[in-house]
Design a protein around this motif. Structure first.
Motif, PDB file in Angstrom:
ATOM      1  N   PHE A 140       0.800  -1.215   0.000  1.00 39.34           N
ATOM      2  CA  PHE A 140       0.000   0.000   0.000  1.00 39.34           C
ATOM      3  C   PHE A 140       0.840   1.276   0.000  1.00 39.34           C
ATOM      4  N   PRO A 170      -4.179   2.835  -4.326  1.00 36.77           N
ATOM      5  CA  PRO A 170      -2.998   2.845  -3.463  1.00 36.77           C
ATOM      6  C   PRO A 170      -1.770   3.449  -4.135  1.00 36.77           C
ATOM      7  N   ALA A 173     -11.142   3.266   5.459  1.00 37.27           N
ATOM      8  CA  ALA A 173     -10.217   2.387   6.171  1.00 37.27           C
ATOM      9  C   ALA A 173      -9.275   3.255   7.004  1.00 37.27           C
ATOM     10  N   ARG A 218      -5.534   2.450   1.809  1.00 38.12           N
ATOM     11  CA  ARG A 218      -6.306   1.252   2.113  1.00 38.12           C
ATOM     12  C   ARG A 218      -7.803   1.453   1.923  1.00 38.12           C
ATOM     13  N   ASN A 224      -7.980  -2.354   8.063  1.00 41.87           N
ATOM     14  CA  ASN A 224      -6.557  -2.514   7.792  1.00 41.87           C
ATOM     15  C   ASN A 224      -6.336  -3.728   6.905  1.00 41.87           C
ATOM     16  N   GLN A 259      -4.881  -6.447   4.384  1.00 39.24           N
ATOM     17  CA  GLN A 259      -3.522  -6.932   4.168  1.00 39.24           C
ATOM     18  C   GLN A 259      -3.474  -7.722   2.875  1.00 39.24           C
TER      19      GLN A 259
END
Length: 341
Positions: A51, A66, A116, A121, A156, A158
């Protein structure tokens, strides 16, 4: 000095993803004296760089939200290529809804993912907002004509390995649509198509039915390939090799649709029907990266949308972000036949 070429991508059709699956990216890195690593297989301390692009040896092909957000926040990156795959984008409604045209979206409660933990994100929110903005424009409407209703999102997110991604829905708001909290949501891609079918959701607006590419601009259209400035400065041959293998993979895909589809089913976490429904029967013909004037202009459309809606910390000059030489040299390398050495 960078010793590892790191690679990260999203679960979508890309030439670099094909090149990785074929083993060509690793071979090219080794040929240039570098080890090769994939962020999806690394620990969380490195995975976060998907990100913020804060890893000096990183090349990233993924969503533009991103990538643009990282650049706007000061990440020392360069844009070295753009791809365009017409992945299915649609506004869908519940099984019992009668809405079937863009003008009928007026007054509806539209599900928009919440913010987010940071701008990069928050790509689910950006995708849904731009998807609805484009759909509403088809009906002569704007976002002011609907009721934005926030739906829960992972604050968050991933990057995950293939096994971790498997079975995880990449569509936000389905639950709220089915329980009547919202009236319409935005979906895109192969897995989203499958999710929509599984729940009997109906397409109200098919964004890919429009011939106007500006109305199909979103997180994945166009999709940028970015590189950390340090890698480009210190190991330009590795960057050129990465692009050359991506071009080779695009050529390979154009000549063998079935083989490419088999790889893309793994890349997109979907079945064969999902790949075809989301990307069309001729997806294998358009994987080549370029920096054409049209693609750069369309990325500029996305940049201004994101800046206007608060997804970019600052505005910046798009042209100054572009490094054109690596792709030009990669094309010459492939044309000479030396890319396969």
């Amino acid at each position: 000095m960078t010793e590892t070429l790191w690679y990260t991508r999203c679960p979508v059709p890309t030439a670099s993803g094909l090149a990785h699956s074929l083993g060509w990216l690793g071979e090219s890195a080794a040929g240039n004296g570098l080890s090769f690593g994939v962020l999806q297989d690394a620990g969380p301390e490195l995975a976060v760089r998907h990100f913020d692009h804060g890893l000096p040896g990183l090349v990233r092909e993924g969503g533009n939200v991103p990538a643009l957000a990282a650049r706007a926040a000061g990440a020392p990156t360069r844009l070295i290529g753009l791809t365009w795959i017409d992945e299915a984008q649609a506004i869908v409604v519940g099984p019992d809804s009668t809405v079937s045209t863009a003008p009928e979206l007026a007054g509806l409660r539209v599900g928009i993912p919440a913010w987010a933990q940071d701008q990069a994100r928050s790509f689910p929110r950006a995708m849904a907002l731009h998807g609805f903005a484009n759909a509403l424009r088809l009906g002569g409407l704007t976002l002011a004509d609907v009721q934005v209703t926030e739906v829960a999102v992972e604050p968050n997110p991933q990057v995950r390995t293939e096994s971790q991604q498997r079975g995880r829905s990449l569509t936000w708001g389905v639950e709220q649509l089915l329980d009547g909290t919202v009236d319409a949501i935005y979906v895109k891609g192969a897995r989203a198509q499958e999710v929509a079918r599984e729940h009997g959701l109906r397409i109200a607006v098919d964004l890919d039915a429009t011939e106007t590419r500006r109305l199909r601009v979103n997180n994945g259209t166009p999709r940028p390939i970015t590189v950390h400035q340090e890698l480009l400065d210190t190991r330009p041959e590795a960057v050129i090799g990465f692009l050359a293998q991506s071009l080779r993979a695009a050529d390979w895909a154009a000549g063998d649709r079935d083989a490419a589809a088999a790889v893309l089913q793994r890349e997109t976490l979907s079945g064969p029907e999902g790949v075809t429904a989301a990307y069309g029967a001729d997806f294998h013909l358009g994987l080549h990266p370029s920096l054409s004037d049209e693609r750069v202009e369309l990325l500029g459309v996305q940049q201004q949308f994101l800046y206007t809606h608060g997804f970019l910390a600052t505005d910046f000059d798009l042209e100054s972000w572009i490094a054109r030489e690596p792709l030009e040299q990669a094309r010459a390398l492939v044309a000479s036949g030396r890319a396969a050495a």
